[in-house]
Structure formats: structure tokens, C-alpha cells
Design an enzyme around this catalytic site. Structure first.
Site, PDB file in Angstrom:
ATOM      1  N   ASP A 232      -4.793   6.173  -3.839  1.00  0.00           N
ATOM      2  CA  ASP A 232      -3.991   4.980  -4.085  1.00  0.00           C
ATOM      3  C   ASP A 232      -2.744   5.088  -3.199  1.00  0.00           C
ATOM      4  O   ASP A 232      -1.854   5.893  -3.453  1.00  0.00           O
ATOM      5  CB  ASP A 232      -3.637   4.959  -5.579  1.00  0.00           C
ATOM      6  CG  ASP A 232      -2.588   3.912  -5.936  1.00  0.00           C
ATOM      7  OD1 ASP A 232      -2.069   3.237  -5.025  1.00  0.00           O
ATOM      8  OD2 ASP A 232      -2.281   3.784  -7.132  1.00  0.00           O
TER       9      ASP A 232
ATOM     10  N   GLN B 163       2.118   3.188  -2.891  1.00  0.00           N
ATOM     11  CA  GLN B 163       3.507   3.625  -2.809  1.00  0.00           C
ATOM     12  C   GLN B 163       3.799   4.407  -1.523  1.00  0.00           C
ATOM     13  O   GLN B 163       4.942   4.570  -1.145  1.00  0.00           O
ATOM     14  CB  GLN B 163       3.808   4.497  -4.039  1.00  0.00           C
ATOM     15  CG  GLN B 163       5.245   4.536  -4.444  1.00  0.00           C
ATOM     16  CD  GLN B 163       5.830   3.161  -4.712  1.00  0.00           C
ATOM     17  OE1 GLN B 163       6.833   2.801  -4.122  1.00  0.00           O
ATOM     18  NE2 GLN B 163       5.201   2.380  -5.576  1.00  0.00           N
TER      19      GLN B 163
ATOM     20  N   LYS C  23       4.251  -4.392  -1.074  1.00  0.00           N
ATOM     21  CA  LYS C  23       5.178  -3.256  -1.006  1.00  0.00           C
ATOM     22  C   LYS C  23       5.478  -2.876   0.444  1.00  0.00           C
ATOM     23  O   LYS C  23       6.205  -1.943   0.729  1.00  0.00           O
ATOM     24  CB  LYS C  23       4.606  -2.074  -1.779  1.00  0.00           C
ATOM     25  CG  LYS C  23       4.560  -2.371  -3.272  1.00  0.00           C
ATOM     26  CD  LYS C  23       4.055  -1.250  -4.115  1.00  0.00           C
ATOM     27  CE  LYS C  23       4.029  -1.717  -5.575  1.00  0.00           C
ATOM     28  NZ  LYS C  23       3.418  -0.745  -6.467  1.00  0.00           N
TER      29      LYS C  23
ATOM     30  N   CYS D 153       5.057   1.643 -15.291  1.00  0.00           N
ATOM     31  CA  CYS D 153       3.588   1.668 -15.360  1.00  0.00           C
ATOM     32  C   CYS D 153       3.046   3.090 -15.271  1.00  0.00           C
ATOM     33  O   CYS D 153       1.971   3.315 -14.718  1.00  0.00           O
ATOM     34  CB  CYS D 153       2.949   0.810 -14.271  1.00  0.00           C
ATOM     35  SG  CYS D 153       3.308  -0.921 -14.410  1.00  0.00           S
TER      36      CYS D 153
ATOM     37  N   HIS E  80      -0.229   5.737 -11.735  1.00  0.00           N
ATOM     38  CA  HIS E  80       0.137   4.389 -12.181  1.00  0.00           C
ATOM     39  C   HIS E  80      -0.980   3.932 -13.135  1.00  0.00           C
ATOM     40  O   HIS E  80      -2.137   4.328 -12.972  1.00  0.00           O
ATOM     41  CB  HIS E  80       0.153   3.515 -10.919  1.00  0.00           C
ATOM     42  CG  HIS E  80       0.677   2.127 -11.097  1.00  0.00           C
ATOM     43  ND1 HIS E  80      -0.067   1.116 -11.652  1.00  0.00           N
ATOM     44  CD2 HIS E  80       1.870   1.567 -10.755  1.00  0.00           C
ATOM     45  CE1 HIS E  80       0.648   0.000 -11.634  1.00  0.00           C
ATOM     46  NE2 HIS E  80       1.827   0.253 -11.102  1.00  0.00           N
TER      47      HIS E  80
HETATM   48  C1  PLP Z   1       2.461  -0.843  -7.285  1.00  0.00           C
HETATM   49  C2  PLP Z   1       1.457   0.207  -7.498  1.00  0.00           C
HETATM   50  C3  PLP Z   1       0.162  -0.087  -7.932  1.00  0.00           C
HETATM   51  C4  PLP Z   1      -0.278  -1.476  -8.303  1.00  0.00           C
HETATM   52  O1  PLP Z   1      -0.198  -2.369  -7.255  1.00  0.00           O
HETATM   53  P1  PLP Z   1      -0.485  -3.924  -7.502  1.00  0.00           P
HETATM   54  O2  PLP Z   1      -0.006  -4.573  -6.245  1.00  0.00           O
HETATM   55  O3  PLP Z   1       0.311  -4.319  -8.708  1.00  0.00           O
HETATM   56  O4  PLP Z   1      -1.943  -4.069  -7.732  1.00  0.00           O
HETATM   57  C5  PLP Z   1      -0.727   0.947  -8.065  1.00  0.00           C
HETATM   58  N1  PLP Z   1      -0.375   2.210  -7.787  1.00  0.00           N
HETATM   59  C6  PLP Z   1       0.851   2.548  -7.365  1.00  0.00           C
HETATM   60  C7  PLP Z   1       1.178   3.966  -7.047  1.00  0.00           C
HETATM   61  C8  PLP Z   1       1.812   1.551  -7.209  1.00  0.00           C
HETATM   62  O5  PLP Z   1       3.039   1.884  -6.800  1.00  0.00           O
END
Ligand code: PLP
Length: 410
Positions: free
Chosen positions: A204, A207, A230, A368, A127
Site C-alpha cells: 500500500d 502514504q 495524496k 484510520c 490503515h
Molecule cells: C490514505 C491511505 C489509504 C486510503 O486511501 P483512499 O484514497 O482513502 O482510498 C490507505 N492506506 C494508507 C497508508 C493511506 O495513507
């Protein structure tokens, strides 16, 4: 022995989400944009209303009752996050405004730990929020960004990862699950191999957390980040897990209130963990609601959620592929309930617009993750991402809508 997994009663679960009762353009809402943000169950909405109705106050500094109640609730939320991610200590959990904020704390914090020529490895599946902060870090330090490439299926080429690793590697960053394609990355292997060359790893989990319950101690990961929104929580709140020794070493990200021990104009000393990284008044209500959202998801159970979503993924994949000229991007063996697709010669935006007219929310564009779209040489995809409150009937509605779009746009 196979673990018993409870069956999910989706009709009962849908009752928990008031928004699922609304109509869009005269049709029942079908919400398939869960990878961008999830919907909010009543218990989380109630927690937000309760906070502002009954104990809204600033935390940590007040002696008055409301302030103490708010502080207690906020610190209980931190404990819930700690337990959910299985961190060793509550002070290893920093409550942030979300994944992006969490990544920036680390990327900025590493500025003084990197030298010119040091290397940082990211994956091709990232992302933008897990690319840009590292590029900025490289600009500041002269470190070099290397990328683990992917194959046509959307899987990382792990043999190339092996070749990229060396004693120059200082940091490795990857998502656990790609938001654009749904690929589940082999993070255990990524972490272990990075540690073999002495590099730190940030995962990260934005997701993956809606689908998988991570165990940061078992993973032995250095940093893990996620967003509440999320995970059935509110927007503007998230978490950063960091191993204690790292968080003690890294400098604070922002200066201000809450993060200090003592301030004079000559010298300021910083507060201990976690407050060192929590300058200013945080999203108090959001943090409390984040804890309630985790309770809610755990009450359903992540094994139950994963099993049900797998059913939706298999069903949706099969049904969508019956449409002639439809291509799915991201066909990794190991993936979650995200289907990114395009209709031959039709722009994803046009498909998205028509299905919205039929009450169905999908996302269109690059999600993104422009480098992934560049890899496939496409402007973007239509992305349907399923959650545990979605149904097969809703998938049928999507399939019908895409068929209609195909006829109209031909
Ligand atoms: C949504 C997402 C982000 C960003 O999250 P924010 O809540 O907008 O800061 C980063 N990495 C992944 C894989 C995402 O799905």
C-alpha cells in the site's frame, strides 16, 4: 559519488498552490493535513477545467472527435502512471477510484485462490483499508490473518515476521509508509522473504508516493496501490499495479460496461487487461489530472522533495519536543514528515480545535489506524504532516499554537 540534489525554492512552489493564499479564522492557512490529502497545484486545476471546457466525452466507445480526444488523454495518463511506477506494461496499470478500491479488487480476487487454514500476513501499522478487506477475505475463505507486531518506536519486528512466514503463507500486505506514524517499512526485505515461501505481496503506497518514487520492477512486488489525491491530484482516482500474470489469473471485480469482450445471455467473455478491471465509466477527468499531477511532482523531483521534507521533519521534531509534556508517537529511525503527538492529559481533539482557530489544519483522532492507538493505549493523536510546500515559519506557528492550547486547556 553523491548525487546532486536541487535545492527547493519553497516560495516559488507556494505560488503554484492557490489555496495557500487563503485565510482561515482570520489567519493565514497553515495546511498540515497532507497525510490525509494533499493540496492541488494550478496546473492540475487547469487540466480539470480544460477537460470539462473542451473535450468532456465518454471514452473507448465513441468514434466522434471528442471521445477520441478524451480516450487519448486518458490512455496517455495511464502511460504516465506506468512510467512513474516503472511498470513493464501499460496494461498492468488499472486506474481505480483510489487505494481502497485497488485493495478491494485484490482482496476479492483472491477468494478462489485461498483454502481454509491458509495464512495472510499484515503489519501492525496498517490503515483500516488494508485490514478490513483482508478480514472479509478470511471470513469468506477460512484463511487466517497474522500480524507483524511493532515496537514502541513504531517499527515492525522483523524477526517475528520471519517466524510468521511458512509454506501456509499465501499473501503478505503492508504499507510502505505508515500514515499514522510516518514509519518507512523495510518493504524490500518484506517482499523478498515473502517470495521465498511462495507468497504474493501487496504494498500500500498511499502514504509513500508523495515522498518516494517507487520502482515496481526493481521491488519485484506483485501488487502496488496508491491514490492520486495524496500526490497533488484529485480525489476519487488512484492506481493498482499488478504483475501481468496475476492480473490475468484474477477474476474481474465488478461486471458492467467497458470490461467485456462479448455479452450474450448465455455467456460473457471478459475484455483483456486493463479493461477487465475497469467496469463502467471511470473518473476520466480525474485520471487525466492524475497524470498531470505526476508530471508536476516529477518536475520538482522526488529527491529534492525528500531532502526538503526531511529538513522540515527534523526542525518540527526538535521544536515540538521543546514543549514540556509533549510526546511524539512514532520515532522510527526511518520515517517521513509525519509527526503524531499528544500533550500530557489533554485530548487530541481539544488541541486540534484550538489550533484550527489559529488557522492551522492538523488531523486528530485514530487516523484510520485504531490498532496503533490501542498499542499505545491512547484515544488518538494530533498529527501534523508536512509537504514540500510547507515552511519552517509555518512550523513555528504550529509550535506557538500548541503552546497556547496547552495554557488554555490546562
Ligand atoms: C490514505 C491511505 C489509504 C486510503 O486511501 P483512499 O484514497 O482513502 O482510498 C490507505 N492506506 C494508507 C497508508 C493511506 O495513507
Amino acid at each position: 559519488m553523491q548525487k546532486e540534489i536541487d535545492m527547493l525554492d519553497v516560495q516559488k512552489i507556494r505560488e503554484d498552490f492557490p489555496i495557500l493564499k487563503r485565510e482561515v479564522n482570520g489567519k493565514p492557512l497553515v495546511y498540515f493535513d497532507n497525510a490525509a490529502t494533499s493540496q492541488t497545484p494550478q496546473v492540475v486545476i487547469d487540466a480539470i477545467v480544460d477537460y470539462y471546457s473542451n473535450y468532456n466525452a465518454n471514452i473507448h466507445r465513441g468514434v466522434h472527435t471528442l471521445s477520441q480526444e478524451a480516450t487519448d488523454a486518458y490512455e496517455i495518463a495511464r502511460k504516465k502512471v506506468q512510467q512513474h511506477f516503472n511498470a513493464k506494461h501499460a496494461h498492468e496499470i488499472i486506474l481505480t477510484s483510489g487505494t481502497t478500491h485497488s485493495i478491494n479488487i485484490i482482496a476479492t480476487g483472491f477468494t478462489n485462490f485461498l483454502d481454509k487454514g491458509d495464512e495472510i500476513i499484515v503489519s501492525a501499522l496498517e490503515h483500516h483499508s488494508n485490514i478490513v478487506p483482508w478480514q472479509m477475505l478470511c471470513d469468506r475463505t477460512g484463511a487466517i490473518l497474522k500480524v507483524i507486531p511493532m515496537n514502541e518506536e513504531g517499527e515492525l519486528l522483523m524477526d517475528i515476521y520471519d517466524q510468521l512466514l511458512s509454506n501456509k503463507t499465501k499473501l503478505v500486505f503492508t504499507n510502505h509508509i505508515s500514515n499514522a506514524l510516518g514509519t518507512i517499512n523495510p518493504i524490500e526485505e518484506i517482499i523478498d522473504k515473502a517470495h521465498e515461501v511462495g507468497a504474493a505481496v501487496l504494498i500500500d503506497g498511499a502514504q509513500s508516493c508523495p515522498h518516494i518514487k517507487p520502482d515496481v520492477q526493481a521491488l519485484d512486488v506483485d501488487f502496488y496501490v496508491a491514490s492520486a489525491h495524496k500526490l497533488c491530484g484529485p480525489t476519487g482516482v488512484g492506481m493498482l499495479y499488478g504483475k501481468e500474470e496475476w492480473l490475468n489469473k484474477l477474476p474481474p471485480y465488478q461486471g458492467g460496461g467497458e470490461m467485456i469482450e462479448q455479452v450474450t445471455f448465455e455467456k460473457t467473455t471478459y475484455a483483456g487487461l486493463p479493461h477487465k478491471f475497469e467496469a463502467g465509466t471511470p473518473n476520466i477527468c480525474g485520471g487525466i489530472a492524475f497524470g498531470v499531477a505526476l508530471d508536476y511532482m516529477n518536475s520538482i523531483g522526488f529527491d529534492t522533495i525528500a531532502a526538503y521534507e526531511k529538513e522540515l521533519l527534523d526542525y518540527g521534531t526538535q521544536k515540538l519536543l521543546e514543549i514540556e509534556g509533549l510526546k511524539i508517537y512514532g520515532t522510527a529511525k526511518n520515517k517521513t514528515s509525519v509527526i503524531s503527538f499528544n500533550l500530557e492529559n489533554i485530548h487530541p481533539y481539544d488541541v486540534g480545535t484550538i489550533v484550527d482557530k489559529l488557522g492551522i489544519a492538523v488531523r486528530t483522532g485514530h487516523h484510520c489506524a485504531q490498532p496503533i492507538m490501542d498499542f499505545y493505549k491512547i484515544p488518538g493523536t494530533v498529527r501534523a504532516s508536512f509537504s514540500f510546500y510547507n515552511t519552517k515559519e509555518e512550523i513555528d506557528a504550529l509550535v506557538e499554537a500548541v503552546k497556547k492550547a496547552k495554557i488554555m486547556l490546562r
